[in-house]
Design an enzyme around this catalytic site. Structure first.
Site, PDB file in Angstrom:
ATOM      1  N   LYS A   1      37.502  73.974   2.003  1.00 61.32           N
ATOM      2  CA  LYS A   1      38.671  73.313   2.778  1.00 61.32           C
ATOM      3  C   LYS A   1      38.292  72.436   3.995  1.00 61.32           C
ATOM      4  CE  LYS A   1      42.657  75.412   5.185  1.00 61.32           C
ATOM      5  NZ  LYS A   1      43.548  76.864   5.348  1.00 61.32           N
TER       6      LYS A   1
ATOM      7  N   SER B   1      48.145  77.090   3.904  1.00 60.95           N
ATOM      8  CA  SER B   1      47.570  75.968   4.182  1.00 60.95           C
ATOM      9  C   SER B   1      46.502  75.543   3.135  1.00 60.95           C
ATOM     10  CB  SER B   1      47.047  75.753   5.694  1.00 60.95           C
ATOM     11  OG  SER B   1      45.998  76.582   5.882  1.00 60.95           O
TER      12      SER B   1
ATOM     13  N   SER C   1      46.922  81.999   4.718  1.00 63.30           N
ATOM     14  CA  SER C   1      46.639  80.665   3.939  1.00 63.30           C
ATOM     15  C   SER C   1      45.657  80.708   2.828  1.00 63.30           C
ATOM     16  CB  SER C   1      46.299  79.796   5.165  1.00 63.30           C
ATOM     17  OG  SER C   1      47.130  78.930   5.732  1.00 63.30           O
TER      18      SER C   1
HETATM   19  N1  GLN Z   1      51.727  79.840   7.174  1.00 62.36           N
HETATM   20  C1  GLN Z   1      50.964  80.368   8.248  1.00 62.36           C
HETATM   21  C2  GLN Z   1      51.136  79.545   9.383  1.00 62.36           C
HETATM   22  O1  GLN Z   1      51.818  78.295   9.286  1.00 62.36           O
HETATM   23  C3  GLN Z   1      49.616  80.856   8.062  1.00 62.36           C
HETATM   24  C4  GLN Z   1      48.664  79.565   8.168  1.00 62.36           C
HETATM   25  C5  GLN Z   1      47.479  79.931   7.825  1.00 62.36           C
HETATM   26  O2  GLN Z   1      46.953  81.306   7.593  1.00 62.36           O
HETATM   27  N2  GLN Z   1      46.154  79.223   8.164  1.00 62.36           N
HETATM   28  O3  GLN Z   1      50.622  79.729  10.507  1.00 62.36           O
END
Ligand code: GLN
EC number: 6.3.5.7
Length: 464
Positions: free
Chosen positions: A59, A134, A158
């Protein structure tokens, strides 16, 4: 014989040949449409080691020496890190080849990669839909067969949610088992790196490689964990709970049906599955969306065009700061910085941040109490399946989708997504949460379930 797209780490170890070229070729063929990668390492070479010839994607918020790391933000468009994150160093030392850097929501803030400053990753099951987020790029790259496995990061879901949307395995370890050194910080008390793979066994193998104490991350624990330990165990005598509130939380019909089938499947194995009260569940989203932005407001202050990031030269220091940040950070990132700065301000600190910390403790206590009686807690990973690109406009609707994944981050416990059937031809994922440091058991239990429910791929494999 399996072709490259279905290749797993375990299978490559058996064959003992390199798949680096196959991976680059597949990416060059597919990624124009899929858009899983921000940067492809076209010069990628085999490295010596046990896993030599296994291509893996990382990532793009995890730093890679000499390979651009953008966090999907304009502010880091030209950032070439001078060092490797601990996890990357460990991968390389074991022989893995880093094939490229995958797309994400800017600084990992989001749920569909729609907030990437560069591109929106497509879901390999339906190119008009998001891959989740994400870590959407990592999940799409694995599900489409561009790579054998990938690393993601998980602050509120994410790793697990994109894995659910793409129909693959995604594992968030216990907080502290994997070093965050070189992971660009989002919310440091919640962030954790973990694997996205095609089998549970591959996830466990990767955990053995990337985990461990690191003097560069004071939150890592000094504890030897063998993640592959329970892979062949019989789990038919475990006790499982699910919150009855699971059905209250805007859950799609198809997901609710698969979840009911999942419970029946477990019961069919002789496992005791109890419905329990978890009234605190509904406060987890609000709690997370106070704590995470507060940490963001502090962590992202370094991207100011002086210490880090692109500088927009203006007259005067303040103007330069303002321009550098407003021109180069996206709207969701700015929204979170502003929310976080507000909730930390002297007048509101008690009402928001301090209260959220207390609720975090209540949720954690509730989960720990459940684990006095039960070995695992199950939920769907996401209340919905992959949605259409552009369909969701309201950030609050986005936030509410994280309801089932957030508790594991708040409590620091391990949690995994495993695919379990489809709804309207889109993959549905189930989440298994376990006790702190019970990561090998969570993986073992997931592997036990996977035996009857292997990952299904969105492509028809050409036989070699
Ligand atoms: N969807 C969550 C957010 O927007 C989690 C994001 C993540 O785990 N990096 O913060």
């Amino acid at each position: 014989m399996k072709g490259f797209k279905e290749m797993t780490i375990t299978e490559i170890l058996k064959r003992g040949k390199s798949y680096v070229k196959d991976s680059l070729e597949t990416i060059n063929k597919l990624d124009e449409k899929l858009k899983a990668f921000i940067t492809v390492n076209n010069k990628a070479k085999e490295l010596p080691g046990k896993f030599s010839g296994v291509p893996i994607a990382v990532k793009d918020n995890i730093v890679t020496k000499g390979l651009r790391t953008t966090c999907a933000s304009k502010i880091l468009k030209e950032y070439i890190p001078p060092y490797d994150a601990t996890v990357v160093k460990k991968l390389k030392q074991s022989g893995f080849t880093i094939i490229g850097k995958t797309n994400l929501d800017e600084f990992a803030m989001g749920t569909g990669t729609e907030y990437s400053a560069y591109q929106i990753t497509r879901n390999p099951w339906d190119l008009s839909r998001v891959a989740g987020g994400s870590s959407g790029g990592s999940a799409a790259a694995v599900a489409s067969g561009e790579v054998v496995a990938a690393l993601g990061s998980d602050t509120g879901g994410s790793i697990r949610q994109p894995a659910a949307f793409c129909g693959v395995i995604g594992f968030k370890p216990t907080y502290g088992l994997v070093s965050r050194y070189g992971l660009v910080a989002f919310a440091s008390s919640l962030d954790q790196i973990g694997p996205i793979t095609k089998t549970v066994k591959d996830a466990a193998i990767l955990m053995n490689v990337i985990s461990g104490f690191d003097s560069n991350d004071s939150t890592t624990v000094d504890r030897k964990v063998e993640f592959t330990k329970y892979l062949d165990e019989d789990f038919s005598n475990v006790k499982v709970a699910f919150p009855k509130e699971v059905f209250d939380e805007g859950i799609e019909d198809g997901v609710a049906e698969r979840f009911n089938e999942f419970v029946k499947f477990l019961e069919g194995k002789g496992i005791k599955v109890d419905k329990v009260d978890f009234p605190e569940l509904k406060y987890s989203v609000a709690t997370y969306y106070i704590i995470a932005p507060a940490e963001v407001s502090s962590n992202l202050s370094r991207f100011d065009g002086m210490r880090y990031g692109k500088r927009n030269e203006e007259e005067g220091l303040l103007e330069t700061y303002l321009k550098s940040r407003t021109n180069n950070l996206g709207p969701e990132v700015i929204r979170r910085i502003m929310i976080g700065t507000f909730t930390l301000s002297a007048a509101y600190y008690d009402a928001y941040f301090e209260k959220a910390q207390k609720v975090r403790r209540l949720i954690t206590n509730k989960i720990e109490n459940l684990f006095d009686k039960y070995d695992f807690i199950i939920t769907p990973t996401s209340p919905i399946t992959a949605f259409k690109i552009g369909e969701i406009k309201d950030p609050l609707v986005y936030y509410l989708m994280d309801i089932f994944t957030i508790p594991a981050n708040l409590a620091g416990i391990p949690a995994i997504n495993i695919p379990f059937g489809f709804s309207n031809n889109l993959p549905v994922g189930m989440q298994i949460m376990g006790r702190k440091f019970d990561d090998p058991k969570v993986l073992g239990f997931a592997n036990y379930i996977e035996k009857d429910n292997p990952v299904v791929f969105p492509f028809k494999e050409e036989k070699k």
